[in-house]
Design an enzyme around this catalytic site. Structure first.
Site, PDB file in Angstrom:
ATOM      1  N   GLU A 238       0.838  -1.116   0.034  1.00  0.00           N
ATOM      2  CA  GLU A 238      -0.155   0.018  -0.143  1.00  0.00           C
ATOM      3  C   GLU A 238       0.791   1.461   0.106  1.00  0.00           C
ATOM      4  OE1 GLU A 238      -2.791  -0.179   3.247  1.00  0.00           O
ATOM      5  OE2 GLU A 238      -3.792  -2.263   2.312  1.00  0.00           O
TER       6      GLU A 238
ATOM      7  N   GLU B 121      -6.003 -11.274  -0.507  1.00  0.00           N
ATOM      8  CA  GLU B 121      -7.040 -10.667   0.452  1.00  0.00           C
ATOM      9  C   GLU B 121      -8.270 -10.566  -0.090  1.00  0.00           C
ATOM     10  OE1 GLU B 121      -5.472  -7.031   2.333  1.00  0.00           O
ATOM     11  OE2 GLU B 121      -3.354  -7.678   1.945  1.00  0.00           O
TER      12      GLU B 121
END
Ligand code: XIL
Length: 397
Positions: free
Chosen positions: A171, A277
């Protein structure tokens, strides 16, 4: 409806019994066909010719605190990620390291023949503040780089040959494609991503190195991630894969086309694509923000938590269809999609019961609170069967 973990005699789910899903040791299995093969009963068997199917596990499962859940994970999946136990805050909370739990995780994967995914070496959260502090005020770039190098050397080095893929940086990008102003960015500067990949390549020469992020289907973010991969490649820094976090919803964006365009954009750079995820949130939402920014929170409101007493059949059917459509897309691109990994085993373990609103009753995964397969599990198994028979058309956009 009771949400307590049921005893095995209640773990029966439609055509295929849960006993079968959990493995041969569990009885009774009256509703299962005795010669049903893995491809009819397990996700890993059903998708064996396309990609690995993984699951994120908490210590409670991989360390054996919940035996039934552990058995289900072993039976259904051939790849694992530690949900939190390899993050900086877990393995390196203060100046010394703490490897007991991460060692147990890696051992669990090795003993059960599961591919081990390391998550993650560099992130802006689940991260203590001490690496960014100097003796008098903020630490210097060189101090932070030295701490990062020590971390990556010790953690990635410890598991070299055991961890197959590492999320080296998690991220680093905002949705508009700008670099996130994380503590790493603020102290080291924008080249912290390059530095981290170089350190990881040296510490774990046999692991594949991944850049992982959410909302990778959003064009500005997708393009920035492609540019990031190319920037590393042009400097001769190894990057092997991109992880597209699949935190999606039953309704709305992303469209299949948006996900497909992202897969193709990453494929064009020559790296592998991992769907990481993966969970599909069926609950209503009343905010604009898509994705999975862990620091985003919303106040609880009754209308945002409508399924406390159970998952209505129509909502469950729509949820299952969304999973089926996405799996068809992943099979279509299985030349580049290496794996699909769920963010949690069963609904009770999902982080979406607490994010972005504390204390909702959510239903994002393929197994329910009694570890029974849901409509989504049957739909995903059915897609594999259709695809193997050469009949897995994507729906028209
Ligand atoms: C989440 C975990 O599931 C939670 O238990 C924890 O409290 C916060 O982190 N993106 C990621 C994951 O990369 O590490 C996050 O996991 C979910 C969003």
């Amino acid at each position: 409806m009771s949400f307590e973990r049921s005893s095995l005699r209640h773990l029966r789910g439609g055509v295929v019994s849960c006993c079968l899903l959990l493995g041969a040791a569990c009885a009774p299995r009256e509703t299962s066909s005795p010669d049903a093969s893995d491809e009819d009963t397990t996700l890993k068997g059903a998708y064996a010719e396309y990609f690995k199917v993984g699951v994120a596990l908490p210590a409670m499962i991989f360390m054996g605190g919940d035996r039934a859940a552990q058995k289900l994970a072993k039976a259904q999946f051939n790849r694992i990620t530690a949900e939190n136990e390899m993050k900086w805050a877990s393995v390196h909370p203060g100046s010394s390291f703490s490897f007991e739990t991460s060692d147990a995780f890696v051992r669990f994967g090795q003993r059960n023949g599961m591919e081990v995914h390391g998550h993650c070496l560099v992130w802006h959260t689940n991260q203590p503040g001490w690496p960014f502090q100097g003796n008098r005020g903020p630490a210097t770039r060189d101090e932070v780089l030295a701490r990062l190098k020590k971390h990556i050397d010790r953690v990635a080095g410890r598991y070299d040959g055991k961890v197959a893929y590492w999320d080296v940086v998690n991220e680093a990008l905002e949705d508009d494609g700008a670099m996130r102003r994380s503590p790493w960015y603020n102290t080291i500067g924008p080249d912290y991503v390059e530095q981290a990949f170089k350190m990881a390549a040296a510490a774990a020469p046999t692991a594949k190195l991944v850049y992982n992020d959410y909302n990778m289907w959003m064009p500005p973010k997708r393009d920035a991630a492609v540019a990031l991969v190319q920037r590393l490649q042009s400097q001769g820094i190894r990057i092997d894969a991109v992880g597209m976090q699949g935190h999606y919803r039953t309704a709305g964006e992303p469209s299949l086309q948006q996900v497909e365009e992202a897969i193709l954009a990453f494929k064009a750079t020559g790296v592998e694509v991992l769907i990481t995820e993966f969970d599909i949130d069926p609950l209503p939402y009343a905010w604009d923000k898509l994705g999975a920014d862990v620091n985003f929170t919303v106040q609880q409101r009754e209308e945002l938590d409508p399924y406390v007493r159970g998952f209505p059949p129509e909502a469950e059917a729509a949820h299952a269809k969304r999973y089926a459509d996405l799996f068809r897309l992943f099979v279509k691109h299985s030349d580049v999609v290496q794996s699909v990994t769920f963010w949690g085993l069963s609904d009770d373990f999902s982080w979406l019961n607490t994010w972005p609103i504390q204390g909702r009753t959510n239903y994002p995964l393929l197994f329910d609170r009694g570890l029974r397969p849901k409509k989504a599990w049957f739909a995903v198994m059915n897609v594999a069967r259709e695809c193997r028979a050469g009949r897995c058309e994507l729906p028209e956009p």
